[in-house]
Motif scaffolding. Structure first.
Motif, mmCIF file in Angstrom:
data_model
loop_
_atom_site.group_PDB
_atom_site.id
_atom_site.type_symbol
_atom_site.label_atom_id
_atom_site.label_comp_id
_atom_site.label_asym_id
_atom_site.label_seq_id
_atom_site.Cartn_x
_atom_site.Cartn_y
_atom_site.Cartn_z
ATOM 1 N N MET A 189 0.833 -1.209 0.000
ATOM 2 C CA MET A 189 0.000 0.000 0.000
ATOM 3 C C MET A 189 0.866 1.257 0.000
ATOM 4 S SD MET A 189 -1.115 2.033 2.910
ATOM 5 C CE MET A 189 -1.237 1.304 4.427
ATOM 6 N N ILE A 190 1.696 1.426 1.060
ATOM 7 C CA ILE A 190 2.478 2.668 1.110
ATOM 8 C C ILE A 190 3.937 2.475 0.698
ATOM 9 C CG2 ILE A 190 1.140 4.027 2.749
ATOM 10 C CD1 ILE A 190 2.738 2.774 4.998
ATOM 11 N N PHE A 191 4.397 1.223 0.716
ATOM 12 C CA PHE A 191 5.825 0.946 0.522
ATOM 13 C C PHE A 191 6.394 1.633 -0.730
ATOM 14 C CE2 PHE A 191 9.174 -1.837 -1.235
ATOM 15 C CZ PHE A 191 10.095 -1.720 -0.200
ATOM 16 N N ASN A 192 5.648 1.551 -1.824
ATOM 17 C CA ASN A 192 6.138 2.120 -3.074
ATOM 18 C C ASN A 192 6.162 3.645 -3.083
ATOM 19 O OD1 ASN A 192 6.795 -0.149 -4.479
ATOM 20 N ND2 ASN A 192 4.692 -0.524 -5.142
ATOM 21 N N GLU A 193 5.422 4.242 -2.159
ATOM 22 C CA GLU A 193 5.372 5.717 -2.126
ATOM 23 C C GLU A 193 6.446 6.290 -1.223
ATOM 24 O OE1 GLU A 193 1.383 6.402 -0.769
ATOM 25 O OE2 GLU A 193 0.633 5.037 -2.308
ATOM 26 N N ILE A 194 7.175 5.417 -0.532
ATOM 27 C CA ILE A 194 8.166 5.917 0.428
ATOM 28 C C ILE A 194 9.548 5.993 -0.210
ATOM 29 C CG2 ILE A 194 9.376 5.316 2.572
ATOM 30 C CD1 ILE A 194 6.646 4.216 3.518
ATOM 31 N N THR A 195 10.210 7.125 -0.015
ATOM 32 C CA THR A 195 11.556 7.307 -0.565
ATOM 33 C C THR A 195 12.577 6.921 0.505
ATOM 34 O OG1 THR A 195 10.754 9.127 -1.895
ATOM 35 C CG2 THR A 195 13.133 8.967 -1.625
ATOM 36 N N PRO A 196 13.506 6.012 0.185
ATOM 37 C CA PRO A 196 14.537 5.657 1.165
ATOM 38 C C PRO A 196 15.445 6.862 1.455
ATOM 39 C CG PRO A 196 14.543 4.147 -0.722
ATOM 40 C CD PRO A 196 13.667 5.282 -1.087
ATOM 41 N N ILE A 197 15.780 7.041 2.714
ATOM 42 C CA ILE A 197 16.647 8.174 3.085
ATOM 43 C C ILE A 197 18.025 8.025 2.443
ATOM 44 C CG2 ILE A 197 17.782 9.266 5.075
ATOM 45 C CD1 ILE A 197 15.174 8.724 6.632
ATOM 46 N N ARG A 198 18.447 6.802 2.259
ATOM 47 C CA ARG A 198 19.728 6.551 1.573
ATOM 48 C C ARG A 198 19.764 7.253 0.204
ATOM 49 N NH1 ARG A 198 23.383 2.796 2.363
ATOM 50 N NH2 ARG A 198 24.845 2.367 0.694
ATOM 51 N N HIS A 199 18.634 7.201 -0.475
ATOM 52 C CA HIS A 199 18.543 7.812 -1.800
ATOM 53 C C HIS A 199 18.626 9.342 -1.689
ATOM 54 C CE1 HIS A 199 17.166 8.596 -5.840
ATOM 55 N NE2 HIS A 199 16.122 9.274 -5.379
ATOM 56 N N ILE A 200 17.890 9.903 -0.734
ATOM 57 C CA ILE A 200 17.859 11.367 -0.577
ATOM 58 C C ILE A 200 19.229 11.906 -0.181
ATOM 59 C CG2 ILE A 200 16.821 13.259 0.754
ATOM 60 C CD1 ILE A 200 14.343 11.444 1.124
ATOM 61 N N LEU A 201 19.951 11.141 0.656
ATOM 62 C CA LEU A 201 21.234 11.639 1.162
ATOM 63 C C LEU A 201 22.428 11.199 0.318
ATOM 64 C CD1 LEU A 201 20.764 11.292 5.042
ATOM 65 C CD2 LEU A 201 20.361 13.281 3.580
ATOM 66 N N SER A 202 22.168 10.559 -0.824
ATOM 67 C CA SER A 202 23.312 10.139 -1.655
ATOM 68 C C SER A 202 23.980 11.386 -2.247
ATOM 69 C CB SER A 202 22.859 9.164 -2.742
ATOM 70 O OG SER A 202 22.090 9.842 -3.696
ATOM 71 N N PRO A 203 25.292 11.333 -2.448
ATOM 72 C CA PRO A 203 26.063 12.535 -2.800
ATOM 73 C C PRO A 203 25.564 13.250 -4.064
ATOM 74 C CG PRO A 203 27.526 10.668 -2.396
ATOM 75 C CD PRO A 203 26.146 10.132 -2.328
ATOM 76 N N ASP A 204 25.058 12.489 -5.035
ATOM 77 C CA ASP A 204 24.660 13.126 -6.293
ATOM 78 C C ASP A 204 23.171 13.478 -6.342
ATOM 79 O OD1 ASP A 204 24.038 10.494 -6.215
ATOM 80 O OD2 ASP A 204 25.060 9.916 -8.070
ATOM 81 N N PHE A 205 22.545 13.553 -5.191
ATOM 82 C CA PHE A 205 21.111 13.823 -5.164
ATOM 83 C C PHE A 205 20.808 15.277 -5.534
ATOM 84 C CE2 PHE A 205 17.242 15.288 -3.150
ATOM 85 C CZ PHE A 205 16.342 14.321 -3.543
ATOM 86 N N ALA A 206 19.838 15.494 -6.415
ATOM 87 C CA ALA A 206 19.456 16.876 -6.740
ATOM 88 C C ALA A 206 17.990 16.946 -7.163
ATOM 89 C CB ALA A 206 20.348 17.404 -7.868
ATOM 90 N N ASP A 207 17.201 16.055 -6.600
ATOM 91 C CA ASP A 207 15.818 15.902 -7.043
ATOM 92 C C ASP A 207 14.883 16.530 -6.002
ATOM 93 O OD1 ASP A 207 13.767 15.036 -8.611
ATOM 94 O OD2 ASP A 207 13.906 12.919 -8.039
ATOM 95 N N TYR A 208 14.866 17.843 -5.954
ATOM 96 C CA TYR A 208 14.137 18.540 -4.882
ATOM 97 C C TYR A 208 12.631 18.539 -5.152
ATOM 98 C CZ TYR A 208 18.762 19.923 -3.464
ATOM 99 O OH TYR A 208 20.067 19.885 -3.048
ATOM 100 N N LYS A 209 11.961 17.521 -4.669
ATOM 101 C CA LYS A 209 10.525 17.415 -4.921
ATOM 102 C C LYS A 209 9.805 17.031 -3.628
ATOM 103 C CE LYS A 209 10.975 12.647 -6.387
ATOM 104 N NZ LYS A 209 10.810 11.655 -7.419
#
Ligand code: 4AD
Ligand code: MG
Length: 467
Positions: free
Chosen positions: A1-21
């Motif tokens: 139900m919600i699993f697919n809508e959740i963004t892993p923090i690992r992804h947000i804090l990865s060095p090349d992250f720039a997806d401000y949404k």
């Protein structure tokens, strides 16, 4: 139900992250700092070492509820990702919606103050939520994956050896019996337990090693490795022994002991590289812990990764220890087992790095090892590392049928149970060799953890099988 809508923090804090949404995150509260207009929630979802900061404006409808959350509460936030103003993190979230899933109370056993490793073993069901155990167990997973990668890349096939067996692969008698017999009403014949009435019709036990199955399959598939749980009932209540541990055992046809020394050191180096590459944040965190104890974890591992492992014979090792002038509790002389303190002297003091010790006296080692022409020693090797001691034990195997039989008779072993193993020497025998690496010993070495109970999810040791 919600699993697919959740963004892993690992992804947000990865060095090349720039997806401000706008995203949703979910995890457990590490701390809450309440301000006048905003509260700052630091949370962790287990995907990464770092905490993630959420800024909760008082306009958020349940601001008061969120601001009073205690450590360990489970939460879900939806909000806008923004470049962080504060130090310590690049990205943070401005919460639009906050959902408290389950609050903790003051009774939550993991309060900041009470977190000695001894205490955490008593609440081993909760310790995965701490920073240290997060780091250790993410690394354990990384090292397991790296193991499959290392051997697969080198053309090995992964073999699942049986867990229930009728043999004692190491011949040391340290086995847990497996039975369905009623212990209060044991069937006997002539005063002895009649195992023909047992489930398997014979006496069986949990395996101490997958090696013998590995040898059978190496004779057919060339290069194989096992990676599974092994069980030993040795009554060693030490910081390096478990009753249930995981072992990786490669077995190679047309190979000798030097090949195993090469393979073993390449494998240990590969594990170090995997930890430093895929668990960088975890290793940095553990390095900080080590520095508090006056130790250099990262720089030592980097040295080991880049250096040849020293190789010496047991005979030379004994000479070095005897000549050292150092004081030991146990005697050291040719023919005696090397004690932990002796091994420690070699790795920590004399060579200051890993050491491969080879050619041990035959009575110190298992029955299956290749006998040297001197009649006294066998082609065995132990790889010793600083801080932990033996991490790998291995050997070239006795491939000569007659020599193996003579040795088995000398040791008065029961030959019946091993008839199939002896067949390998009767039909198409080839020189072959292998070793076993204790996964927990490797995790201890690479994480710098001092007690083996803290690198396996739920340790089994004498008088302890909780959780
Ligand atoms: O030296 P060991 O007993 O060797 C064998 O079992 C061989 N059959 C391996 C082979 O040649 N295929 O055990 C191998 C390694 C040790 O070096 C150590 O790292 C680990 O297994 N080990 C243990 N780890 C935790 N707790 C214990 N009780 C362990 N006993 C061995
Ligand atoms: Mg050993």
């Amino acid at each position: 139900m919600i699993f697919n809508e959740i963004t892993p923090i690992r992804h947000i804090l990865s060095p090349d992250f720039a997806d401000y949404k706008i995203v949703t995150v979910a995890g457990w509260v590490r701390s809450v700092r309440k301000g006048k207009q905003f509260s700052f929630v630091a949370m962790n979802d287990g995907t990464t070492q770092e905490n993630f900061q959420i800024v909760v404006d008082q306009k958020v409808s349940n601001y008061e509820e969120v601001s009073s959350l205690l450590l360990g509460s489970s939460v879900q936030f939806k909000g806008q990702l923004v470049k962080s103003q504060g130090k310590g993190q690049a990205v943070e979230m401005q919460a639009m919606e906050a959902k408290v899933i389950c609050r903790t109370t003051e009774e939550y056993p993991l309060q900041k103050k009470s977190t000695s490793y001894e205490y955490l073993r008593e609440v081993a069901h909760l310790r995965p939520r701490t920073q240290t155990f997060g780091a250790v167990f993410r690394l354990r997973s990384i090292l397991s994956f790296a193991t499959h990668e290392f051997f697969t890349k080198r053309g090995f096939y992964y073999l699942n050896s049986p867990i229930i067996t009728a043999v004692d692969a190491e011949g040391a008698g340290e086995m847990f019996n497996v039975t369905t017999l009623d212990l209060n009403k044991l069937p006997t014949t002539e005063g002895r337990i009649d195992y023909s009435k047992d489930y398997f019709g014979k006496k069986t036990n949990l395996t101490v090693s997958g090696q013998l199955a590995g040898e059978c399959f190496a004779m057919g598939l060339g290069k194989v490795y096992t990676f599974g749980p092994t069980f030993r009932s040795e009554n060693s209540n030490t910081a390096r022994h478990l009753a249930e541990f995981w072992m990786i055992e490669p077995e190679v046809s047309f190979a000798d002991l030097d090949d195993m020394a090469d393979l073993g050191s390449a494998y240990v180096k590969y594990l170090i590289t995997a930890a430093l590459t895929h668990g960088q944040k975890e290793m940095e965190f553990l390095d900080k812990l080590a520095k508090e104890q006056g130790e250099n974890l990262l720089s030592n591992l980097e040295l080991v990764r880049d250096r040849e492992f020293v190789r010496i014979t047991y005979t030379d090792a004994v000479e070095i220890i005897k000549k050292s002038g150092a004081k030991f509790e146990y005697p050291c002389d040719w023919g005696l087992e090397l004690q932990t303190e002796h091994e420690k002297y070699l790795t920590d003091v004399h060579f200051k790095g890993p050491v491969i010790v080879t050619d041990y006296p035959k009575h110190c080692k298992a029955f299956y090892m290749k006998q040297n022409p001197d009649g006294k020693t066998v082609r065995a090797m132990d790889i010793l590392v600083p801080g932990v001691g033996e991490i790998i034990g291995g050997s070239q195997r006795e491939d000569d049928f007659q020599k193996l039989m003579t040795r088995v008779d000398e040791l008065k072993m029961n030959k019946e149970a091993l008839w199939w193993y002896f067949d390998l020497r009767r039909f198409g025998s080839v020189p072959h060799a292998g070793f076993g690496l204790g996964l927990e010993r490797a995790v201890m070495y690479i994480t710098g953890m001092k007690n083996i109970r803290d690198v396996i999810p739920f340790p089994r040791t004498p008088k302890s099988a909780d959780f």
